[in-house]
Design an enzyme around this catalytic site. Structure first.
Site, PDB file in Angstrom:
ATOM      1  N   LYS A 182       6.670  -9.814  40.612  1.00 37.11           N
ATOM      2  CA  LYS A 182       6.475  -9.102  39.723  1.00 37.11           C
ATOM      3  C   LYS A 182       6.777  -7.620  39.747  1.00 37.11           C
ATOM      4  O   LYS A 182       6.374  -6.981  41.068  1.00 37.11           O
ATOM      5  CB  LYS A 182       5.094  -9.480  39.371  1.00 37.11           C
ATOM      6  CG  LYS A 182       4.949 -10.951  38.828  1.00 37.11           C
ATOM      7  CD  LYS A 182       5.068 -11.353  38.014  1.00 37.11           C
ATOM      8  CE  LYS A 182       5.317 -13.342  37.830  1.00 37.11           C
ATOM      9  NZ  LYS A 182       5.947 -14.152  37.047  1.00 37.11           N
TER      10      LYS A 182
HETATM   11  C1  PLP Z   1       5.095 -15.246  37.123  1.00 40.87           C
HETATM   12  C2  PLP Z   1       4.958 -15.704  35.504  1.00 40.87           C
HETATM   13  C3  PLP Z   1       3.747 -16.676  35.766  1.00 40.87           C
HETATM   14  C4  PLP Z   1       2.883 -17.085  35.964  1.00 40.87           C
HETATM   15  O1  PLP Z   1       2.929 -17.037  37.561  1.00 40.87           O
HETATM   16  P1  PLP Z   1       1.881 -17.148  38.784  1.00 40.87           P
HETATM   17  O2  PLP Z   1       2.466 -17.795  39.104  1.00 40.87           O
HETATM   18  O3  PLP Z   1       0.706 -18.577  37.612  1.00 40.87           O
HETATM   19  O4  PLP Z   1       0.954 -16.309  38.454  1.00 40.87           O
HETATM   20  C5  PLP Z   1       3.726 -17.454  34.319  1.00 40.87           C
HETATM   21  N1  PLP Z   1       4.935 -17.445  33.262  1.00 40.87           N
HETATM   22  C6  PLP Z   1       6.380 -16.743  33.312  1.00 40.87           C
HETATM   23  C7  PLP Z   1       6.671 -16.507  32.912  1.00 40.87           C
HETATM   24  C8  PLP Z   1       5.827 -15.762  34.771  1.00 40.87           C
HETATM   25  O5  PLP Z   1       7.205 -15.920  34.780  1.00 40.87           O
END
Ligand code: PLP
Length: 378
Positions: A182
């Site tokens: 991210k």
């Molecule tokens: C990254 C993401 C999440 C959450 O991901 P985690 O791996 O649980 O932190 C949720 N929704 C979207 C659209 C994402 O890209």
């Protein structure tokens, strides 16, 4: 051969320094750094409360539970998303109801949301995909008119704005995620933001086994979870937050280079569209293959042999085996989402990519698509 991964976190001395400080303190959980991180994050986004959790997925789960979503309810959401957004609805016992997306941005289409509303609909779980906000004005107006709760999955769109207002601040609550790919990371981690003290209290309790706010051992008001973020992760998050403006500016610079290179050949690839009124903070840089008959997966494979990682982004959730089984969904249900899913690929995006790297990756991609086209025609 130089190889390019899809993503790579940007770590400096500051992360080491703050993690060492936590290790030295011997307070590894339920300490002051998570609180510091929450306060700094809330300030950055411009909300009253932020509640850190151990993943974006657990944040979504708790945001839905705090909204009172459960068995018998329907939650309208996007099929063009990471599976966690729809899964979190299922965790609560509610049913995710998908609506098709806008062809240019891949974000939910407000008109289709309206058509999907039934007497069981309780909330809209808006997903802000790839780093730009969904079309929030009509969505919020619809929600007000139909008395629906809005929860935002802003996990991919940290710091992005829609008419100057940040993603994650429109609804009852907004959720962000800090997985290493991210815009900023804590390792694993996530955070829920809200302006409602009631929602904040509920989420803060649920992440900590349903315990009372004053941490009283003697009372649990509900069956909660252990969704806590630890102090080490929060320390990484604090260091990342200090340089978030820089991290995002760099992503914007690199993606601009990609677009400059790739928009010269609209016959081969379609570059990402940014809707008017939006700022984009680029979780991923995703292009679509424009030339008919060029199989995306073959291009991904070929790029791999040339040292360039790329990835299908994203498969439509309703077509995963488990969703087909549970909800009897099938190809053709959401044709726009499916079409984007079939043609899209994400390209390497991380700090450190140079203009020269981007030029090489973009030109290799264009050559591969072009080559495949001629090859097929013969
Ligand atoms: C990254 C993401 C999440 C959450 O991901 P985690 O791996 O649980 O932190 C949720 N929704 C979207 C659209 C994402 O890209």
């Amino acid at each position: 051969m130089t190889t390019y991964p899809l993503a790579r976190p940007y770590i400096t001395k500051r992360e080491y320094e703050l993690v060492k400080h936590v290790l030295d303190s011997r307070i590894l959980s339920l300490g002051p750094i998570v609180q510091k991180f929450e306060a700094a994050f809330a300030k950055r986004i411009g909300v009253r409360y932020a509640c850190a959790v151990n993943s974006g997925t657990s944040g979504l789960h708790l945001a839905l539970l705090a909204a009172g979503i459960g068995r018998g309810d329907e939650v309208i959401t996007s099929p063009f998303s990471f599976i966690a957004s729809a899964n979190s609805v299922i965790y609560t016992g509610a049913r995710p109801v998908f609506v098709d997306v806008d062809a240019s941005t891949g974000n939910m289409n407000p008109k289709k949301i309206e058509r999907a509303i039934t007497t069981k609909t309780k909330a809209i779980l808006v997903v802000h995909i790839f780093g730009q906000p969904a079309n929030m004005k009509p969505i919020m107006a619809l929600a007000r008119r139909k008395h629906l709760i809005v929860i935002e999955d802003a996990c991919e769109s940290l710091d992005a704005t829609y008419h100057r207002k940040k993603a994650g601040t429109f609804g009852q609550s907004g959720v962000f995620a800090f997985y290493p790919n991210k815009q900023m990371t804590t390792g694993e981690g996530g955070i829920v933001v809200t302006n409602s003290q009631k929602i904040y209290d509920s989420i803060a309790s649920l992440r900590n086994q349903g315990r009372d706010k004053d941490m009283n051992w003697l009372n649990h008001r509900s069956i909660g979870y252990n969704y806590r973020l630890d102090e080490l992760s929060a320390a990484v998050g604090l260091a990342q937050l200090e340089k978030l403006t820089f991290l995002i500016r760099e992503r914007q610079k690199i993606t601009q280079w990609y677009t400059q290179e790739l928009r010269q050949r609209p016959d081969l690839v379609t570059v990402p569209a940014i809707a008017p009124g939006n700022t984009h903070t680029w979780f991923v840089y995703v292009v679509r293959i424009a030339r008919a008959g060029v199989p995306r997966d073959a291009i991904i494979k070929r790029l791999g042999t040339q040292g360039i990682s790329s990835k299908a982004y994203l498969p439509s959730i309703h077509l995963f085996e488990v969703y087909r089984k549970m909800f009897h969904s099938k190809p053709g249900d959401f044709p726009i989402s499916e079409d984007i899913s079939a043609r899209s690929l994400a390209l390497p995006l991380y700090l450190g990519l140079t203009r020269k790297d981007v030029k090489f990756i973009a030109r290799t991609l264009l050559t591969d698509i072009e080559h495949y086209g001629t090859h097929v025609r013969r």
